[in-house]
Write a protein that holds these residues in place. Structure first.
Motif, mmCIF file in Angstrom:
data_model
loop_
_atom_site.group_PDB
_atom_site.id
_atom_site.type_symbol
_atom_site.label_atom_id
_atom_site.label_comp_id
_atom_site.label_asym_id
_atom_site.label_seq_id
_atom_site.Cartn_x
_atom_site.Cartn_y
_atom_site.Cartn_z
ATOM 1 N N LEU A 1 -0.505 -6.549 2.225
ATOM 2 C CA LEU A 1 -0.702 -5.286 2.939
ATOM 3 C C LEU A 1 -1.578 -5.553 4.149
ATOM 4 N N PHE A 2 -1.164 -5.030 5.301
ATOM 5 C CA PHE A 2 -1.906 -5.241 6.540
ATOM 6 C C PHE A 2 -2.196 -3.918 7.228
ATOM 7 N N ASP A 3 -3.377 -3.821 7.806
ATOM 8 C CA ASP A 3 -3.772 -2.675 8.627
ATOM 9 C C ASP A 3 -3.554 -3.096 10.073
ATOM 10 N N LEU A 4 -2.523 -2.565 10.710
ATOM 11 C CA LEU A 4 -2.151 -3.001 12.056
ATOM 12 C C LEU A 4 -2.946 -2.302 13.154
ATOM 13 N N GLU B 1 -1.348 -10.255 11.633
ATOM 14 C CA GLU B 1 -1.268 -10.153 10.182
ATOM 15 C C GLU B 1 -1.926 -11.343 9.483
ATOM 16 N N GLN B 2 -3.184 -11.541 9.772
ATOM 17 C CA GLN B 2 -3.943 -12.624 9.171
ATOM 18 C C GLN B 2 -4.814 -12.164 8.000
ATOM 19 N N ARG B 3 -5.044 -10.843 7.872
ATOM 20 C CA ARG B 3 -5.946 -10.325 6.844
ATOM 21 C C ARG B 3 -5.177 -9.487 5.829
ATOM 22 N N ASN B 4 -4.714 -10.123 4.789
ATOM 23 C CA ASN B 4 -4.021 -9.438 3.708
ATOM 24 C C ASN B 4 -5.053 -8.613 2.933
ATOM 25 N N LEU B 5 -4.948 -7.305 3.019
ATOM 26 C CA LEU B 5 -5.922 -6.429 2.371
ATOM 27 C C LEU B 5 -5.900 -6.550 0.853
ATOM 28 N N LEU B 6 -4.775 -6.955 0.277
ATOM 29 C CA LEU B 6 -4.689 -7.112 -1.171
ATOM 30 C C LEU B 6 -5.461 -8.335 -1.654
ATOM 31 N N ALA B 7 -5.776 -9.246 -0.747
ATOM 32 C CA ALA B 7 -6.566 -10.429 -1.090
ATOM 33 C C ALA B 7 -8.053 -10.176 -0.881
ATOM 34 N N GLU B 8 -8.419 -8.975 -0.407
ATOM 35 C CA GLU B 8 -9.810 -8.635 -0.102
ATOM 36 C C GLU B 8 -10.235 -7.356 -0.814
ATOM 37 N N ALA C 1 -9.960 0.107 0.855
ATOM 38 C CA ALA C 1 -10.500 1.365 1.370
ATOM 39 C C ALA C 1 -9.551 2.491 0.938
ATOM 40 N N PRO C 2 -10.054 3.728 0.845
ATOM 41 C CA PRO C 2 -9.195 4.831 0.391
ATOM 42 C C PRO C 2 -7.915 5.007 1.214
ATOM 43 N N ASP C 3 -7.997 4.874 2.542
ATOM 44 C CA ASP C 3 -6.790 5.030 3.359
ATOM 45 C C ASP C 3 -5.794 3.903 3.109
ATOM 46 N N ALA C 4 -6.279 2.685 2.868
ATOM 47 C CA ALA C 4 -5.393 1.562 2.569
ATOM 48 C C ALA C 4 -4.765 1.721 1.185
ATOM 49 N N ALA C 5 -5.537 2.201 0.212
ATOM 50 C CA ALA C 5 -5.001 2.422 -1.137
ATOM 51 C C ALA C 5 -3.912 3.496 -1.116
ATOM 52 N N ALA C 6 -4.139 4.544 -0.343
ATOM 53 C CA ALA C 6 -3.122 5.602 -0.222
ATOM 54 C C ALA C 6 -1.864 5.065 0.454
ATOM 55 N N ARG D 1 1.940 4.821 -1.074
ATOM 56 C CA ARG D 1 3.028 5.473 -0.330
ATOM 57 C C ARG D 1 4.143 4.477 0.018
ATOM 58 N N LEU D 2 3.774 3.304 0.508
ATOM 59 C CA LEU D 2 4.769 2.312 0.916
ATOM 60 C C LEU D 2 5.459 1.689 -0.297
ATOM 61 N N ARG D 3 4.727 1.448 -1.371
ATOM 62 C CA ARG D 3 5.350 0.947 -2.604
ATOM 63 C C ARG D 3 6.378 1.946 -3.117
ATOM 64 N N GLU D 4 6.006 3.215 -3.130
ATOM 65 C CA GLU D 4 6.904 4.254 -3.617
ATOM 66 C C GLU D 4 8.174 4.306 -2.779
ATOM 67 N N ARG D 5 8.037 4.157 -1.471
ATOM 68 C CA ARG D 5 9.209 4.171 -0.590
ATOM 69 C C ARG D 5 10.125 2.991 -0.903
ATOM 70 N N LEU D 6 9.551 1.797 -1.071
ATOM 71 C CA LEU D 6 10.381 0.639 -1.416
ATOM 72 C C LEU D 6 11.049 0.836 -2.769
ATOM 73 N N ASP D 7 10.297 1.281 -3.766
ATOM 74 C CA ASP D 7 10.845 1.427 -5.110
ATOM 75 C C ASP D 7 11.937 2.492 -5.172
ATOM 76 N N ARG D 8 11.733 3.607 -4.463
ATOM 77 C CA ARG D 8 12.665 4.734 -4.537
ATOM 78 C C ARG D 8 13.891 4.524 -3.664
#
Length: 138
Positions: free
Chosen positions: A90-93, A104-111, A115-120, A124-131
């Motif tokens: 996951l990256f914050d662009l 895209e050097q800082r994978n937020l899932l490795a850190e 943050a609340p906005d990144a978790a949300a 949201r993005l996982r749900e879109r891929l899954d659905r």
């Protein structure tokens, strides 16, 4: 590429059928300066192999990326002898200044923790891929 079809149809004065409209968005509002975006997300994928002569279609690796205005989720699904393996990044662009992450050097899932906005965004993005965009590697 899909959006070019709808763009040409609109600029030529034609109308799109509902089935085509589901996959293609006209870029004409952008060209006329009436909008800054025509989609709420972008999606791309890569899968391998696509075709092997003499074999039924079988996907072993499926890479997917979905992006909203700020965050980008990459999902790598691999099917091998050990089973199905899924890895995500996951990256914050929109990070600014010294924290900028355009490349895209800082994978937020490795850190953790996120943050609340990144978790949300991750949910949201996982749900879109899954659905809407399930993996081809099964």
């Amino acid at each position: 590429m899909n959006d070019l079809f709808a763009t040409f149809v609109e600029l030529g004065g034609g109308a799109l059928s509902p089935s085509v409209r589901a996959d293609s968005r006209s870029l004409a509002p952008l060209l006329r300066g009436e909008a800054t975006s025509v989609r709420d997300h972008t999606y791309t994928e890569l899968f391998h192999p696509n075709f092997e002569p003499g074999q039924p279609p079988s996907v072993r690796r499926h890479s997917q990326a979905v992006r909203d205005g700020r965050f980008k989720l990459l999902r790598f699904t691999t099917r091998d002898r050990e089973g199905l393996r899924v890895e995500e990044e996951l990256f914050d662009l929109e990070r600014r200044g010294a924290d900028s992450d355009w490349f895209e050097q800082r994978n937020l899932l490795a850190e953790p923790p996120l943050a609340p906005d990144a978790a949300a965004a991750l949910a949201r993005l996982r749900e879109r891929l899954d659905r809407e965009l399930p993996t081809l590697a099964r």
